[in-house]
Design an enzyme around this catalytic site. Structure first.
Site, PDB file in Angstrom:
ATOM      1  N   ARG A  78      -7.623  -5.081   3.705  1.00  0.00           N
ATOM      2  CA  ARG A  78      -8.677  -4.672   4.552  1.00  0.00           C
ATOM      3  C   ARG A  78      -9.931  -5.518   4.197  1.00  0.00           C
ATOM      4  O   ARG A  78      -9.898  -5.741   2.860  1.00  0.00           O
ATOM      5  CB  ARG A  78      -8.868  -3.055   4.448  1.00  0.00           C
ATOM      6  CG  ARG A  78      -8.045  -2.236   5.202  1.00  0.00           C
ATOM      7  CD  ARG A  78      -8.478  -2.363   6.626  1.00  0.00           C
ATOM      8  NE  ARG A  78      -7.406  -1.370   7.390  1.00  0.00           N
ATOM      9  CZ  ARG A  78      -6.492  -1.524   8.043  1.00  0.00           C
ATOM     10  NH1 ARG A  78      -5.950  -2.882   8.199  1.00  0.00           N
ATOM     11  NH2 ARG A  78      -5.862  -0.887   8.836  1.00  0.00           N
TER      12      ARG A  78
ATOM     13  N   GLU B 289     -16.024  -6.166  10.511  1.00  0.00           N
ATOM     14  CA  GLU B 289     -15.387  -6.823  11.594  1.00  0.00           C
ATOM     15  C   GLU B 289     -16.385  -6.168  12.752  1.00  0.00           C
ATOM     16  O   GLU B 289     -16.787  -5.031  12.816  1.00  0.00           O
ATOM     17  CB  GLU B 289     -13.768  -6.159  11.739  1.00  0.00           C
ATOM     18  CG  GLU B 289     -13.182  -6.897  10.463  1.00  0.00           C
ATOM     19  CD  GLU B 289     -11.732  -6.417  10.527  1.00  0.00           C
ATOM     20  OE1 GLU B 289     -11.227  -5.941  11.731  1.00  0.00           O
ATOM     21  OE2 GLU B 289     -10.903  -6.796   9.699  1.00  0.00           O
TER      22      GLU B 289
ATOM     23  N   HIS C  51      -7.572 -10.609  12.337  1.00  0.00           N
ATOM     24  CA  HIS C  51      -6.966  -9.323  11.953  1.00  0.00           C
ATOM     25  C   HIS C  51      -5.766  -9.420  12.812  1.00  0.00           C
ATOM     26  O   HIS C  51      -5.423  -8.348  13.748  1.00  0.00           O
ATOM     27  CB  HIS C  51      -7.839  -8.261  12.260  1.00  0.00           C
ATOM     28  CG  HIS C  51      -7.302  -7.078  11.443  1.00  0.00           C
ATOM     29  ND1 HIS C  51      -8.278  -6.024  10.982  1.00  0.00           N
ATOM     30  CD2 HIS C  51      -6.276  -6.422  11.037  1.00  0.00           C
ATOM     31  CE1 HIS C  51      -7.638  -5.145  10.438  1.00  0.00           C
ATOM     32  NE2 HIS C  51      -6.426  -5.463  10.484  1.00  0.00           N
TER      33      HIS C  51
HETATM   34  N1  LIG Z   1      -3.945  -7.204   8.495  1.00  0.00           N
HETATM   35  C1  LIG Z   1      -3.396  -6.487   9.173  1.00  0.00           C
HETATM   36  O1  LIG Z   1      -3.151  -6.490  10.530  1.00  0.00           O
HETATM   37  C2  LIG Z   1      -2.646  -5.447   8.341  1.00  0.00           C
HETATM   38  C3  LIG Z   1      -1.317  -5.001   8.833  1.00  0.00           C
HETATM   39  C4  LIG Z   1      -0.645  -3.924   7.961  1.00  0.00           C
HETATM   40  C5  LIG Z   1      -1.163  -3.360   6.911  1.00  0.00           C
HETATM   41  N2  LIG Z   1      -2.465  -3.788   6.445  1.00  0.00           N
HETATM   42  C6  LIG Z   1      -3.040  -3.279   5.356  1.00  0.00           C
HETATM   43  O2  LIG Z   1      -2.197  -3.284   4.329  1.00  0.00           O
HETATM   44  C7  LIG Z   1      -1.984  -1.986   3.548  1.00  0.00           C
HETATM   45  C8  LIG Z   1      -0.965  -1.890   2.689  1.00  0.00           C
HETATM   46  O3  LIG Z   1       0.077  -1.449   3.562  1.00  0.00           O
HETATM   47  P1  LIG Z   1       1.540  -1.131   3.160  1.00  0.00           P
HETATM   48  O4  LIG Z   1       2.166  -0.628   4.083  1.00  0.00           O
HETATM   49  O5  LIG Z   1       2.102  -1.945   2.187  1.00  0.00           O
HETATM   50  O6  LIG Z   1       1.065   0.002   2.172  1.00  0.00           O
HETATM   51  P2  LIG Z   1       1.638   0.788   0.823  1.00  0.00           P
HETATM   52  O7  LIG Z   1       1.282   2.399   0.888  1.00  0.00           O
HETATM   53  O8  LIG Z   1       3.088   0.728   1.222  1.00  0.00           O
HETATM   54  O9  LIG Z   1       1.227   0.130  -0.433  1.00  0.00           O
HETATM   55  C9  LIG Z   1       0.086   0.050  -0.908  1.00  0.00           C
HETATM   56  C10 LIG Z   1       0.354  -0.161  -2.584  1.00  0.00           C
HETATM   57  O10 LIG Z   1      -1.034  -0.272  -2.889  1.00  0.00           O
HETATM   58  C11 LIG Z   1      -1.082   0.403  -4.261  1.00  0.00           C
HETATM   59  N3  LIG Z   1      -2.549   0.679  -4.483  1.00  0.00           N
HETATM   60  C12 LIG Z   1      -3.322   1.785  -4.111  1.00  0.00           C
HETATM   61  N4  LIG Z   1      -4.274   1.750  -4.761  1.00  0.00           N
HETATM   62  C13 LIG Z   1      -4.395   0.613  -5.726  1.00  0.00           C
HETATM   63  C14 LIG Z   1      -5.353   0.238  -6.838  1.00  0.00           C
HETATM   64  N5  LIG Z   1      -6.381   0.544  -6.978  1.00  0.00           N
HETATM   65  N6  LIG Z   1      -4.871  -0.801  -7.326  1.00  0.00           N
HETATM   66  C15 LIG Z   1      -3.613  -1.290  -7.591  1.00  0.00           C
HETATM   67  N7  LIG Z   1      -2.659  -0.678  -6.306  1.00  0.00           N
HETATM   68  C16 LIG Z   1      -2.945   0.061  -5.663  1.00  0.00           C
HETATM   69  C17 LIG Z   1      -0.215   1.848  -4.131  1.00  0.00           C
HETATM   70  O11 LIG Z   1       0.344   2.339  -5.206  1.00  0.00           O
HETATM   71  C18 LIG Z   1       0.834   1.026  -3.274  1.00  0.00           C
HETATM   72  O12 LIG Z   1       1.926   0.765  -3.927  1.00  0.00           O
HETATM   73  C19 LIG Z   1      -2.382  -1.004   4.590  1.00  0.00           C
HETATM   74  O13 LIG Z   1      -3.192   0.092   3.867  1.00  0.00           O
HETATM   75  C20 LIG Z   1      -3.558  -1.842   5.517  1.00  0.00           C
HETATM   76  O14 LIG Z   1      -4.868  -1.398   5.178  1.00  0.00           O
HETATM   77  C21 LIG Z   1      -3.132  -4.799   7.202  1.00  0.00           C
END
Ligand SMILES: NC(=O)c1ccc[n+]([C@@H]2O[C@H](COP(=O)([O-])OP(=O)(O)OC[C@H]3O[C@@H](n4cnc5c(N)ncnc54)[C@H](O)[C@@H]3O)[C@@H](O)[C@H]2O)c1
Length: 341
Positions: free
Chosen positions: A254, A283, A301
């Site tokens: 994000r 955005e 995005h």
């Molecule tokens: N650009 C895009 O189109 C797009 C697409 C999909 C997801 N995303 C973003 O990717 C993110 C991750 O998705 P995911 O499915 O892998 O999520 P997920 O929940 O499987 O993984 C996120 C990880 O981040 C870790 N985390 C949380 N806070 C933290 C911190 N302060 N320090 C270190 N680690 C921390 C969590 O423990 C978890 O392991 C989503 O939340 C979304 O915002 C963006």
């Protein structure tokens, strides 16, 4: 019109007609088929995103809302939509939804985890390769008609193979990226609030590292954390001070996870070699200090934007909404436990 016995989590309600859902995009036929069967559906079909005032007006009499990450589900909306029982975002990231507020209003919040992991990891990998190998600069040069032909020192990038990849946020997508790195003989280090199981570290050839070590040792830093208060500006000037001058930053998480002003300054001062961004702090705006830079790749995005994956996401959101009104627990509810579902 037909009668549906709606057994939900807080009371039994006899509903004389189909529940009403507002859907802020027409979605895809496979998702529409699910919604159209279960609900009286109002789709927002205009090419522009639904303005906030329209959203608030149209959601007022709805039982469910299926929205995109561009719509905020907050206290204001929930106070207006007094009949609302479900708010589902067609995204895995749910920073657009105030989940505690949903719980207070007895609204089930849902998202779309798991169906976009590989597609998003593919795109993070695409950005990593493209920034290191100066793909966009090369393409622009060819189109300009000014390329004079091959030469020894043109558009020299940085190697990807054999380098160190630092993954911040080792969840579904971060782990997907680690899998891709093995084919490139990379060393993979990761940082996460929760350390992965030893078996998984072995399987993915990934070592846990503290944040400082990761920033200092990585040739590529790729971000995969959700947007939370703790991750806002996680990457700011202090992080750029620690990174290698030859390192690249990739952000598909994000926008606000990176301080864009600090990134523009770090690039200007050559503290890092480049950045590839799919997401932005405000955005659809991009920090003006990034727009004209050749050491930056900017994409709109689109990390999950494939026909297959966006369809899967829409179907998942529709399935969650339908489930609740069939008296079932929506499979991807964020506050199921809090609501006692
Ligand atoms: N650009 C895009 O189109 C797009 C697409 C999909 C997801 N995303 C973003 O990717 C993110 C991750 O998705 P995911 O499915 O892998 O999520 P997920 O929940 O499987 O993984 C996120 C990880 O981040 C870790 N985390 C949380 N806070 C933290 C911190 N302060 N320090 C270190 N680690 C921390 C969590 O423990 C978890 O392991 C989503 O939340 C979304 O915002 C963006």
């Amino acid at each position: 019109m037909y009668s549906v016995r709606l057994r939900n989590y807080f009371c039994e309600v006899a509903v004389a007609e189909k529940p009403k859902v507002l859907v802020t995009r027409p979605l895809f036929p496979a998702a529409r088929a699910i919604l159209d069967q279960q609900f009286e559906v109002e789709y927002w079909t205009h090419p522009e995103r639904i303005p906030r005032a329209e959203l608030l007006k149209r959601v007022e009499d709805k039982d469910a809302l299926v929205c995109l990450l561009t719509e905020k589900v907050d206290e204001e909306l929930l106070s207006i939509a007094r009949k609302l029982r479900l708010a589902g975002t067609v995204s895995v990231g749910y920073d657009n939804i105030d989940v505690p507020a949903c719980t207070r209003h007895k609204v089930v919040a849902t998202h779309t985890p798991g169906v976009l992991d590989e597609t998003t990891a593919d795109f993070a990998w695409t950005l990593l390769m493209a920034i290191a190998r100066r793909l966009v600069e090369g393409d622009a040069w060819m189109r300009s008609g000014t390329w004079p032909g091959w030469d020894l020192d043109q558009l020299l990038g940085g190697d990807v193979w054999g380098k160190t990849l630092g993954i911040i946020g080792f969840g579904r997508i971060g782990r997907g990226l680690a899998r891709r790195a093995t084919g490139f003989q990379m060393r993979v280090i990761y940082h996460d609030g929760v350390r992965a199981a030893a078996g998984l570290e072995t399987e993915l050839h990934a070592e846990f590292a503290d944040m400082d070590t990761l920033l200092r040792e990585s040739d590529f830093v790729s971000l995969h954390v959700p947007l939370l208060p703790a991750t806002r500006h996680l990457i700011s000037s202090a992080a750029f001070e620690k990174m290698k001058r030859t390192a690249y930053l990739v952000n598909t998480s994000r926008g606000p996870v990176v301080d864009e002003a600090a990134l523009a300054e770090a690039l200007e001062q050559k503290k890092i070699a480049g950045a590839a961004l799919d997401v932005y702090e405000q955005e659809p705006k991009v920090h003006p200090g990034l727009v004209s830079r050749k050491d930056v790749i900017l994409t709109p995005h689109i990390a999950s934007a494939t026909v297959e994956t966006r369809t899967r996401m829409a179907v998942m959101a529709a399935t969650n909404a339908a489930a609740l009104f069939e008296g079932k627990r929506p499979p991807n509810a964020l506050n199921a436990d809090a609501l006692g579902l």
